[in-house]
Design a protein around this motif. Sequence first.
Motif, PDB file in Angstrom:
ATOM      1  N   TRP A  85       0.842  -1.202   0.000  1.00 20.08           N
ATOM      2  CA  TRP A  85       0.000   0.000   0.000  1.00 20.08           C
ATOM      3  C   TRP A  85       0.873   1.247   0.000  1.00 20.08           C
ATOM      4  CZ3 TRP A  85      -0.859   3.950   3.695  1.00 20.08           C
ATOM      5  CH2 TRP A  85      -1.939   4.797   3.406  1.00 20.08           C
ATOM      6  N   ARG A  88       2.211   1.779  -3.441  1.00 24.20           N
ATOM      7  CA  ARG A  88       1.173   2.342  -4.308  1.00 24.20           C
ATOM      8  C   ARG A  88       1.018   3.844  -4.050  1.00 24.20           C
ATOM      9  NH1 ARG A  88      -4.884   0.322  -5.902  1.00 24.20           N
ATOM     10  NH2 ARG A  88      -5.599   2.357  -6.683  1.00 24.20           N
ATOM     11  N   LEU A 134      -8.930  -8.945  -3.909  1.00 22.82           N
ATOM     12  CA  LEU A 134      -7.541  -8.520  -4.099  1.00 22.82           C
ATOM     13  C   LEU A 134      -6.693  -8.742  -2.849  1.00 22.82           C
ATOM     14  CD1 LEU A 134      -8.065  -5.223  -6.130  1.00 22.82           C
ATOM     15  CD2 LEU A 134      -7.374  -7.468  -6.993  1.00 22.82           C
ATOM     16  N   GLY A 301      -2.693  -8.457  -9.583  1.00 21.96           N
ATOM     17  CA  GLY A 301      -3.741  -7.520  -9.192  1.00 21.96           C
ATOM     18  C   GLY A 301      -3.877  -6.309 -10.081  1.00 21.96           C
ATOM     19  N   GLY A 302      -2.862  -6.054 -10.908  1.00 20.66           N
ATOM     20  CA  GLY A 302      -2.927  -4.938 -11.837  1.00 20.66           C
ATOM     21  C   GLY A 302      -3.108  -3.592 -11.152  1.00 20.66           C
ATOM     22  N   LYS A 303      -3.632  -2.632 -11.899  1.00 19.95           N
ATOM     23  CA  LYS A 303      -3.827  -1.284 -11.383  1.00 19.95           C
ATOM     24  C   LYS A 303      -4.853  -1.236 -10.266  1.00 19.95           C
ATOM     25  CE  LYS A 303      -2.337   1.684 -15.182  1.00 19.95           C
ATOM     26  NZ  LYS A 303      -2.691   2.856 -16.011  1.00 19.95           N
ATOM     27  N   GLU A 304      -5.787  -2.175 -10.287  1.00 23.17           N
ATOM     28  CA  GLU A 304      -6.805  -2.171  -9.234  1.00 23.17           C
ATOM     29  C   GLU A 304      -6.174  -2.368  -7.867  1.00 23.17           C
ATOM     30  OE1 GLU A 304     -11.154  -4.259  -8.255  1.00 23.17           O
ATOM     31  OE2 GLU A 304      -9.897  -5.038  -9.885  1.00 23.17           O
ATOM     32  N   LEU A 305      -5.103  -3.126  -7.822  1.00 16.21           N
ATOM     33  CA  LEU A 305      -4.412  -3.362  -6.559  1.00 16.21           C
ATOM     34  C   LEU A 305      -3.270  -2.377  -6.339  1.00 16.21           C
ATOM     35  CD1 LEU A 305      -3.851  -5.100  -4.025  1.00 16.21           C
ATOM     36  CD2 LEU A 305      -2.384  -6.544  -5.461  1.00 16.21           C
ATOM     37  N   GLY A 307      -2.320   0.392  -8.395  1.00 16.52           N
ATOM     38  CA  GLY A 307      -2.375   1.735  -8.944  1.00 16.52           C
ATOM     39  C   GLY A 307      -1.346   1.953 -10.039  1.00 16.52           C
ATOM     40  N   GLU A 308      -0.602   3.050  -9.927  1.00 19.87           N
ATOM     41  CA  GLU A 308       0.373   3.415 -10.944  1.00 19.87           C
ATOM     42  C   GLU A 308       1.755   2.817 -10.701  1.00 19.87           C
ATOM     43  OE1 GLU A 308      -0.524   4.966 -13.696  1.00 19.87           O
ATOM     44  OE2 GLU A 308      -2.555   4.919 -12.860  1.00 19.87           O
TER      45      GLU A 308
END
Length: 322
Positions: A85, A88, A134, A301-305, A307-308
């Motif tokens: 987190w 992110r 996620l 998890g991609g961007k959903e997990l 972000g950028e």
Amino acid sequence: MFFKALTGAMAAAVVATAAFAEDPTLRASVLKFGTVTWELNTIKHHGFDAAHGFDLQVQGVAGGSAAKVAFQGGEADVIVSDWLWVARQRAAGKDYLFIPYSKAVGGVMVPDDSPAQSLSDLSGRKIGIAGGPLDKSWLILRAHAEKTYGIDLKADTKQVFAAPPLIFKSALSGELDGAINFWHFLAKMEASGMRKLVDVADAATDLGLDPDTPLLGYVVKGEMLRDMPDLVKGLAAASRDAKNLLATDDAEWDRLRDKMNAKTDAQFEALKAGFRAGIPAPGPVDEDAAARMLALMIELGGKELMGEAQELPAGTFLQSGS
């Protein structure tokens, strides 16, 4: 009049000096009944905060989201979260950093009489998962199942997502064929007669990750490290003092027992052992190992997990000498 003014000036100077001499306050916003409260209670009870130049004030909240809101809104100086987190948030421009707290992770529990011997045996079964789709443990276990057994747990099982206490109760009542939960609930489940099918740490190792990478930690803002470096380093030192005591002193655990929600001696011993096993080694975090975990989380998890975040942002961890 001169002496009255002089007396008043001296009194003001004494008050100002006393205020200056006070230790800075560190407001920690954490789950009311989370395991981190055991460590924070130990810090406060033994004066480890004062010994390292700060006054710890603990603010209990009902959930992790509430803690993050308090932290981001300036109502708290430190919270506990996972470093993913933090990564992110740093990728999004937030100057947060992570101080390791625990490497403890969850796993999959099944009833003691379950015929399941591996994740592949849960195909077609109902699995309870603490958190959401996620959840990091769930993602790692899915990747492990695909790599090791060639199965898609998401497609091949029925998932029930719920809060950790509900998953705990549902698992013990026999409503679930398997349960993925946080480590302290797993400890109590195992002490209550369930058995561990697979540990997330073992699944992570199978995927080339390092299970010694601490997942949970204290999160503070970079401006605090810049403006009050001794306060941030004092928190890290007080945390290590508490860990050293909890790692070796059974009497300290006896003092904490009424705060641990352990219903039986077996649960109490399991919680104590689980906390001790989760204490990360002192020293810097292996950023190469963390980068591998981050890459896997981005893949799963991609961007959903994440972000950028595309790679491990510099400065995510408070390292020795930071």
